[in-house]
Design a protein around this motif. Structure first.
Motif, PDB file in Angstrom:
ATOM      1  N   LEU A 462       0.833  -1.200   0.000  1.00  0.00           N
ATOM      2  CA  LEU A 462       0.000   0.000   0.000  1.00  0.00           C
ATOM      3  C   LEU A 462       0.869   1.253   0.000  1.00  0.00           C
ATOM      4  O   LEU A 462       2.036   1.228   0.417  1.00  0.00           O
ATOM      5  N   ALA A 463       0.279   2.333  -0.507  1.00  0.00           N
ATOM      6  CA  ALA A 463       0.950   3.634  -0.504  1.00  0.00           C
ATOM      7  C   ALA A 463       0.243   4.498   0.527  1.00  0.00           C
ATOM      8  O   ALA A 463      -0.982   4.546   0.561  1.00  0.00           O
ATOM      9  N   CYS A 464       1.017   5.158   1.395  1.00  0.00           N
ATOM     10  CA  CYS A 464       0.363   5.921   2.465  1.00  0.00           C
ATOM     11  C   CYS A 464       1.151   7.189   2.789  1.00  0.00           C
ATOM     12  O   CYS A 464       2.283   7.377   2.322  1.00  0.00           O
ATOM     13  N   TYR A 465       0.520   8.032   3.562  1.00  0.00           N
ATOM     14  CA  TYR A 465       1.159   9.256   4.059  1.00  0.00           C
ATOM     15  C   TYR A 465       1.375   9.081   5.552  1.00  0.00           C
ATOM     16  O   TYR A 465       0.433   8.788   6.297  1.00  0.00           O
ATOM     17  N   ASN A 466       2.624   9.227   5.956  1.00  0.00           N
ATOM     18  CA  ASN A 466       2.954   9.116   7.380  1.00  0.00           C
ATOM     19  C   ASN A 466       2.763  10.493   8.015  1.00  0.00           C
ATOM     20  O   ASN A 466       3.502  11.440   7.712  1.00  0.00           O
ATOM     21  N   ILE A 467       1.762  10.625   8.902  1.00  0.00           N
ATOM     22  CA  ILE A 467       1.380  11.941   9.423  1.00  0.00           C
ATOM     23  C   ILE A 467       2.484  12.517  10.298  1.00  0.00           C
ATOM     24  O   ILE A 467       2.867  13.678  10.172  1.00  0.00           O
ATOM     25  N   SER A 468       3.051  11.731  11.198  1.00  0.00           N
ATOM     26  CA  SER A 468       4.045  12.265  12.150  1.00  0.00           C
ATOM     27  C   SER A 468       5.334  12.665  11.436  1.00  0.00           C
ATOM     28  O   SER A 468       5.965  13.652  11.783  1.00  0.00           O
ATOM     29  N   ASP A 469       5.721  11.897  10.402  1.00  0.00           N
ATOM     30  CA  ASP A 469       6.977  12.229   9.700  1.00  0.00           C
ATOM     31  C   ASP A 469       6.746  13.113   8.478  1.00  0.00           C
ATOM     32  O   ASP A 469       7.714  13.483   7.796  1.00  0.00           O
ATOM     33  N   HIS A 470       5.466  13.424   8.150  1.00  0.00           N
ATOM     34  CA  HIS A 470       5.143  14.199   6.946  1.00  0.00           C
ATOM     35  C   HIS A 470       5.851  13.604   5.736  1.00  0.00           C
ATOM     36  O   HIS A 470       6.524  14.292   4.981  1.00  0.00           O
ATOM     37  N   GLN A 471       5.693  12.297   5.560  1.00  0.00           N
ATOM     38  CA  GLN A 471       6.442  11.594   4.518  1.00  0.00           C
ATOM     39  C   GLN A 471       5.526  10.644   3.754  1.00  0.00           C
ATOM     40  O   GLN A 471       4.743   9.911   4.350  1.00  0.00           O
ATOM     41  N   GLU A 472       5.628  10.680   2.393  1.00  0.00           N
ATOM     42  CA  GLU A 472       4.917   9.699   1.570  1.00  0.00           C
ATOM     43  C   GLU A 472       5.713   8.399   1.566  1.00  0.00           C
ATOM     44  O   GLU A 472       6.940   8.425   1.393  1.00  0.00           O
ATOM     45  N   GLU A 473       5.016   7.270   1.761  1.00  0.00           N
ATOM     46  CA  GLU A 473       5.730   5.994   1.881  1.00  0.00           C
ATOM     47  C   GLU A 473       5.025   4.893   1.076  1.00  0.00           C
ATOM     48  O   GLU A 473       3.826   4.974   0.792  1.00  0.00           O
ATOM     49  N   LEU A 474       5.810   3.871   0.743  1.00  0.00           N
ATOM     50  CA  LEU A 474       5.276   2.639   0.162  1.00  0.00           C
ATOM     51  C   LEU A 474       5.568   1.547   1.177  1.00  0.00           C
ATOM     52  O   LEU A 474       6.732   1.350   1.559  1.00  0.00           O
ATOM     53  N   ARG A 475       4.546   0.842   1.643  1.00  0.00           N
ATOM     54  CA  ARG A 475       4.762  -0.150   2.708  1.00  0.00           C
ATOM     55  C   ARG A 475       4.300  -1.538   2.269  1.00  0.00           C
ATOM     56  O   ARG A 475       3.353  -1.666   1.493  1.00  0.00           O
TER      57      ARG A 475
END
Length: 1330
Positions: A462-475
């Motif tokens: 899944l592709a998500c936005y990490n709120i605490s790190d303000h970072q787009e991620e692929l997990r």
């Protein structure tokens, strides 16, 4: 500050601006009250007076656009300032057909023009408008400045009845509602800027015949939040839901204008205003119901008449929001809190009640007392299953803080589902029925899934936005481990991911900066529980994509314009990844570039696979909603698996099919390697089963909801007002459409290859039939002449398959008679086709052609063909068909009379000589006798003609020439069977067709019913009845044969044992049907007993000649073994008889072994019953030579004795006596040389043979004793009297034995035997004597 879209009131000319206060919420994180609706506080900010009623207003970025009834457009800043900008007068805006026309386009040109409705389209940067005179248009700023000089309008010239408008930003469509009741959907041409008609949303008269006066003008049009559907409502009521490109999904008119069961008319639901809820799961409606039934009580009337707020619930396909699901074969629908899926076996174990009452409705009220209860089992594929959905309720713990569901995905095997709500995600196993949620809720609340999710083996990508790190991620998370970030593999990405898809071991991602990124995914070697992701390639698409929001789906496929034959290596074809991109309904393909150097330096890193760059994009198709492709390979079905399937809304589906040269020849240079074929289907496609050539979907039916409640309750009224919708799973075959499209394009060779690859499918015959039927209907009913008809081509194509004859006749019989001439002009003369069926031995199909011939030809032709078929059916023992043919021939013979004469059907009793043989039923002999008039009995006594309906029919109609014609054919067949020694077939023939065997045998006694060669006849019976030839056991070969005076133990025992059941059978028949117990009863009864008892009290036994079990013939051992196991009660019965005789015989252990061997050397039990039945028939008809042959095969001296008795007691033809004598001597000679097993029995009957020789020579009848003669009338009423008479006339029978053999037990055994006996035709016919 959030912009508020405030609906205007036309009668007010002022604009009131409100400011939203801060919501009153507790500060504690995750406090329960946070889940409640926040309190809103509105403050008035400013009032602007625009001097005219407001018609429409729209939010445009930082401004508010207001249209007033005086023809002005006001652009107002959100702070309430006009910023000194003047209002724009519509009369000054130039309008033209397209933007390329001269700058000075025509103006609207009349005073009172104003905008009735408008909507801003961000992706087109302009307004779709509807004017008060019904014209529609699109206004766009030529430059960035929004002034009258900078505005330009385009309009279509053919729309003059517009009522409302709605805009789809994702697909760049404008839907204009019209007064005619249809919705016209326009798009803007990219090159000229003109408005192009994309499609229409209109109800056809085919669906709703009187649609014009039902709906009225379109009142409201609303696109859903995910831009995948549009809902339309009309002035007179009713709702309809359509897909983006015009496929109708729901229409409530079916239930809205219906009549209730009590005859009252249902009032349709009239809608004043409507708006979609979050994610498109709800539709909020303000309704005005119109006039209601005034018979209601006043309180219910007051409740119903006032406008109320209604809420409709919807389900949507997972494809609408998570298009990566398109490479799956499952149908997955998602609701706000539940999922509906169609996977078969893995989820079949669920509780059937889990499909809750309102789960099958789309839309539906909150609770409904009904659900669709029909079940339809399909065994083709687990994905078809049945018509019910498997409903999975989403975990309430997860929904509590993450409602509603945004994405869902199911794995390839259909066993695991993952869902995404507001934050985080959760997954569920259909096998264990358990949800898996994040253990740490902080981790869940810290991620927002942005681009969807997909399954890769056991991993969730899944592709998500990490709120605490303000970072787009692929997990990547493993399904089997705990749901925790500690077990996840995380890759950081540069931009927000909008779409994600998985292809084989690659992940393709589309990002907000219009770039596509390819990753490889693989299990890490350091542990099985982790997967690693590496960047493979990045492709920028910003040159081709105006706005990232317009990309509907992106997929990686193995589809390419080259089909692998022209490529250097087949491996390349399979790995030829192409990117398929759906850009606002335009399908764009980018292939790998194989022309230039194989690798560019900037793309290669040390840890990368070397990948080719992509070619510039090519547009494949327009108006595309969904795309399906698979990465599986199957050499047999390459056409279907390497094709690309497109769903195009109202215009149906398209398939981009690869074309292969036959036998791997070099392809023609002029032949394209792929072809796009359009075809229509009746369902909305949600999944494609590639190998099975099926499309799966869901269909929504609106039915009249007739309430169970009483008429006067308010609750009933509210429930009835809702459209009552049922969502069902459906599937449809598409193969015939594709074959037809290939034939239209003269690609018959490709059609043949494709059809042959699918010929093993269970519904392939149906595919051919559908294709023939559709082409026939279209061409035969066409009003204009067709220049190039397709029917001859289709007919020629179908002849390539063995099912050709069935396909044509099935199609003809399902088509009206008027079209037959057109059909047979193309496929061939039905007479020729009938003859082909006969040559191919396909009699059932030939019978169908006969019906066609009967309608198309004169009766003489029908009779000629029917005779051919009847004779062939007789030859092949197709009895059902024979009965139909008899009926058919009689109907023709009766001169097509209005009521054809009654003819035998499968159910009609046809009796044969005292026993009744029927398919699957038992009939008492006594009942059939009662139905016969008394006048028949005299006939019976003289001619031995049995009673029952068939006897009545044959005698009554015997004068009729038609019956004579049929009789001649039946007699001819019976003669052939006798000549070929096929007695088993003769018995079946007589029993099945009600043929009067006895009366016919009487006539043929000296002709066809004469045995010419006893040895051949005996061999024939052995073969026909699977009866083993008798064999002398090795142990007794040394012992010399004794004189005929001595009988062996086995012979004597078996005679008494096997004759008794037959005797009892015939005595039973005598009880139940006194009138029908003919001379046979008198003959056999005493004779059996006399012979048996005389021999049982004869001299001492000396040698036993018995056959061992092991020497039994192969073909017989199987038959008899199964027959004995089938009727075990018979075997038990036989043994009880043996036990009775044991008491008389007192046998030793070795004798017992011999007896068991002798029993085993007998033929199957069923054959024994059949032979005895035939023996009775021949005895009654006086065919003594056949009786002698059957007596030999049964090895029963009692039969030979009985023949002697008949010869002595009545006039018998001397020629027959001579024939029997020479025949038995011939058998004796044959037994001496070829079959010594018969010698013991022939020795036993030597005295009888001697006697026969004497009688033959003397031709005198001795007066020693007088048994009951053939012509004797049946006067005995009870079997007891019968036995007593025989015991008194022959004193050798001890009275004790008669009583000891217990008639009661015999009768019980016979009843069992009668229920289990199946004398003819493989156990499908019962012989019942009750």
């Amino acid at each position: 500050m959030r912009k508020q879209n405030i609906h205007p009131w036309p009668e007010h000319s002022g604009l009131v601006r409100f400011r939203r206060g801060s919501p009153q919420v507790k500060g504690t994180p995750h406090f329960k009250e946070e889940q409640c609706a926040p309190a809103l506080n509105l403050e008035m900010r400013k009032i602007l007076d625009l001097q005219a009623p407001i018609m429409s207003l729209q939010s445009v970025l930082e401004d508010l656009l207001v249209a007033t009834s005086d023809g002005l457009l006001h652009l107002i800043h959100w702070e309430g300032m006009t910023n000194g900008r003047k209002a724009i007068n519509l009369c000054t805006v130039p309008f033209s057909v397209d933007l390329q026309s001269s700058r000075a386009g025509s103006f609207l040109g009349f005073e009172d023009v104003h905008i009735r409705d408008m909507e801003y389209c961000a992706t087109l940067d302009g307004f779709a408008v509807v004017f008060n005179d019904g014209k529609v248009g699109f206004i766009t700023p030529v430059s960035s400045r929004f002034t009258a000089e900078q505005l330009h309008g385009v309009w279509p010239q053919d729309v003059v009845d517009g009522t409302c408008v709605a805009v789809n930003n994702k697909y760049r469509l404008m839907a204009f509602g019209c007064a005619s009741g249809s919705v016209q959907v326009y798009t803007i041409d990219n090159t000229t800027g003109a408005m192009l008609l994309s499609h229409k949303l209109e109800l056809t008269a085919k669906q709703y015949p009187d649609i014009w006066n039902k709906t009225g003008a379109v009142k409201l049009v609303r696109w859903s939040p995910d831009n995948s559907v549009v809902i339309v409502t009309w002035e007179y009521g009713g709702l309809s839901l359509w897909s983006v490109f015009g496929a109708q999904l729901i229409c409530t008119l079916g239930g809205d204008f219906a009549y209730r069961s009590d005859g009252t008319k249902k009032d349709p639901l009239k809608i004043n205003s409507m708006s979609w809820g979050a994610e498109g799961y709800h539709l909020w409606v303000i309704s005005g119901f119109g006039s209601q039934n005034t018979a209601n009580e006043s309180d219910s009337k007051s409740i119903v008449k006032q406008p109320s707020i209604l809420l409709f619930q919807f389900l949507k396909s997972a494809l609408t929001v998570n298009p990566c699901m398109s490479n799956q074969e499952q149908v997955l629908l998602q609701g706000e809190d539940r999922l509906y899926l169609n996977c078969g076996e893995a989820s079949q174990t669920q509780n059937p009640r889990s499909t809750s009452a309102h789960s099958d409705h789309k839309p539906s009220q909150e609770k409904s007392p009904f659900a669709d209860g029909s079940l339809e089992s399909q065994s083709l594929s687990t994905l078809l299953g049945h018509r019910h959905w498997h409903v999975v309720q989403i975990s309430s713990t997860y929904l509590e803080s993450n409602w509603p569901i945004r994405f869902s995905a199911i794995d390839k095997l259909g066993q695991n589902i993952a869902v995404v709500g507001k934050f985080g995600f959760a997954h569920y196993s259909l096998l264990t029925k358990k949800w898996k949620l994040f253990g740490n809720i902080t981790q869940e609340q810290n991620m927002i899934v942005t681009g969807g999710l997909a399954w890769w083996n056991d991993f969730i990508v899944l592709a998500c936005y990490n709120i605490s790190d303000h970072q787009e991620e692929l997990r990547v998370y493993l399904r089997t481990s705990n749901l925790d970030n500690a077990f996840a593999h995380v890759t950081k990405t540069q931009a927000e991911t909008l779409l994600l898809s998985v292809f084989r071991d690659m992940v393709i991602v589309f990002r907000a900066d219009c770039s596509i990124c390819l990753y490889s995914i693989e299990r890490k070697s350091d542990g099985p529980n982790t997967a690693g992701i590496q960047v493979l390639q990045e492709v920028s698409m910003s040159r081709y994509i105006p706005h990232p929001f317009l990309v509907v789906s992106v997929t990686l496929t193995s589809v390419s314009t080259e089909n692998g034959i022209t490529l250097k290596m087949p491996q390349q074809a399979r790995d030829a990844e192409s990117i398929m991109l759906n850009l606002a309904g335009q399908l764009i393909m980018m292939q790998r570039d194989r022309s230039g150097p194989q690798i560019r330096e900037k793309d290669s890193n040390t840890n990368q696979r070397k990948l080719l760059p992509f070619c510039p994009p090519v547009v494949l198709a327009q108006s595309v909603e969904n795309v399906w492709t698979t990465c599986r390979a199957n050499k047999q079905k390459r056409h279907l698996l390497e094709a690309l399937w497109l769903s195009c809304g109202g215009s149906g589906m398209k398939v981009w099919l690869p074309l292969f040269p036959r036998d791997h020849r070099k392809p023609h240079s002029f032949l394209s390697q792929r072809i796009m074929l359009p075809f229509h289907i009746n369902i909305y496609p949600l999944a494609v089963l590639f190998e099975d050539a099926l499309v799966l979907g869901a269909v929504n039916d609106t039915v009249l909801y007739d309430s169970l409640y009483t008429r006067n309750s308010a609750r009933e009224q509210l429930e009835v007002l809702f459209p009552f919708c049922v969502v069902e799973r459906t599937s449809q075959i598409y193969l015939h459409h594709i074959l037809r499209q290939l034939l239209v394009r003269n690609l018959g060779e490709q059609a043949l290859l494709l059809a042959q690859s699918c010929a093993a499918l269970p519904y392939f015959p149906h595919v051919l039939e559908l294709m023939l039927h559709e082409v026939l209907e279209e061409e035969a009913t066409s009003r204009e002449p067709i220049p190039d008809p397709l029917l001859p081509t289709v007919a020629k194509f179908i002849t390539e398959f063995p099912l050709f004859l069935q396909t044509v006749v099935h199609c003809a019989r399902k088509t009206e008679y008027a079209l037959w001439n057109y059909l047979f002009a193309a496929v061939g003369n039905p007479k020729d086709l009938f003859e082909e069926c006969l040559m191919a031995q396909d009699l059932d199909t030939a019978a169908s052609y006969l019906i066609i011939l009967q309608n198309m030809e004169v009766p003489a032709v029908s009779r000629q063909h029917a005779t051919l078929l009847f004779n062939t059916a007789l030859e092949q023992s197709k009895w059902d068909l024979c009965r139909h043919m008899i009926r058919f021939l009689k109907a023709i013979g009766s001169g097509e009379s209005e009521t054809p004469p009654s003819t035998p059907t499968a159910q009609e009793p046809s009796s044969s000589g005292g026993f009744e043989f029927f398919r699957n039923r038992s009939i008492s002999l006594s009942q059939s006798a009662e139905n016969v008039p008394a006048s028949k009995f005299s006939l019976q006594k003289t001619l031995s003609m049995p009673s029952g309906p068939s006897g009545k029919r044959w005698s009554k109609d015997s004068d009729c020439a038609e019956n004579m014609y049929i009789d001649m054919m039946l007699w001819r067949h019976a003669r052939r069977l006798l000549e070929e020694v096929r007695l088993k077939d003769l018995g079946c023939f007589a029993a099945q067709l009600g043929f009067e065997l006895i009366s016919w045998l009487c006539k043929e006694r000296t002709r066809a019913a004469r045995v010419d060669n006893f040895v051949l006849a005996l061999k024939g019976l052995h073969k026909d009845f699977l009866w083993p030839l008798p064999i002398i056991p090795a142990s007794s070969l040394s012992s010399p044969f004794k004189n005929g005076k001595y009988r062996t133990v086995g012979e004597q025992l078996l005679t008494s044992q096997s004759a008794d059941p037959f005797l009892n059978l015939e005595i039973d028949a005598g009880i139940s049907n006194v009138q029908r117990s003919r001379s046979w009863l008198g003959n056999i009864g005493p004779t059996h007993h006399e012979i048996d008892t005389a021999s049982s009290h004869g001299p001492q036994m000396q040698d036993a000649f018995l056959s061992p079990l092991s020497n039994k013939g192969d073909e017989c051992s199987i038959g008899s073994a199964t027959d004995l196991t089938e009727s075990s009660s018979m075997v038990d019965g036989d043994w009880t008889m043996v036990d009775e005789n044991f008491s008389t015989l007192s046998l030793t252990q070795s004798d017992l072994e011999h007896i068991s061997m002798e029993l085993a050397s007998k033929g199957p039990h069923k054959s024994q019953v059949q032979l005895r039945y035939l023996l009775h028939i021949f005895m009654e008809a006086g065919c003594l030579d056949w009786c002698a042959v059957i007596g030999l095969i049964l090895r029963e001296s009692s039969v030979i004795n009985q023949i002697l008795v008949i010869i002595q007691s009545s006039e018998v033809d001397g020629e027959m006596l001579q024939n029997i004598k020479t025949g038995l001597h011939a058998v004796d000679r044959w037994a001496s040389t070829d079959c010594p097993g018969y010698k013991p029995f022939l020795n036993i009957i030597k005295p009888q043979l001697q006697k026969l020789s004497e009688i033959t020579e003397e031709q005198v009848q001795p007066e020693a004793f007088q048994p009951v003669t053939v012509g004797k009338t049946p006067e005995q009423t009870t079997p007891r009297a019968e036995e007593n008479r025989s015991s008194s006339s022959h004193g050798s029978i001890p009275q004790g034995e008669v009583g000891g053999s217990s008639l009661v037990s015999r009768k019980e055994e016979d009843t069992m035997r009668a229920e289990e006996e199946e004398p003819f035709q493989d156990g499908t016919y019962d012989c019942s004597v009750s």
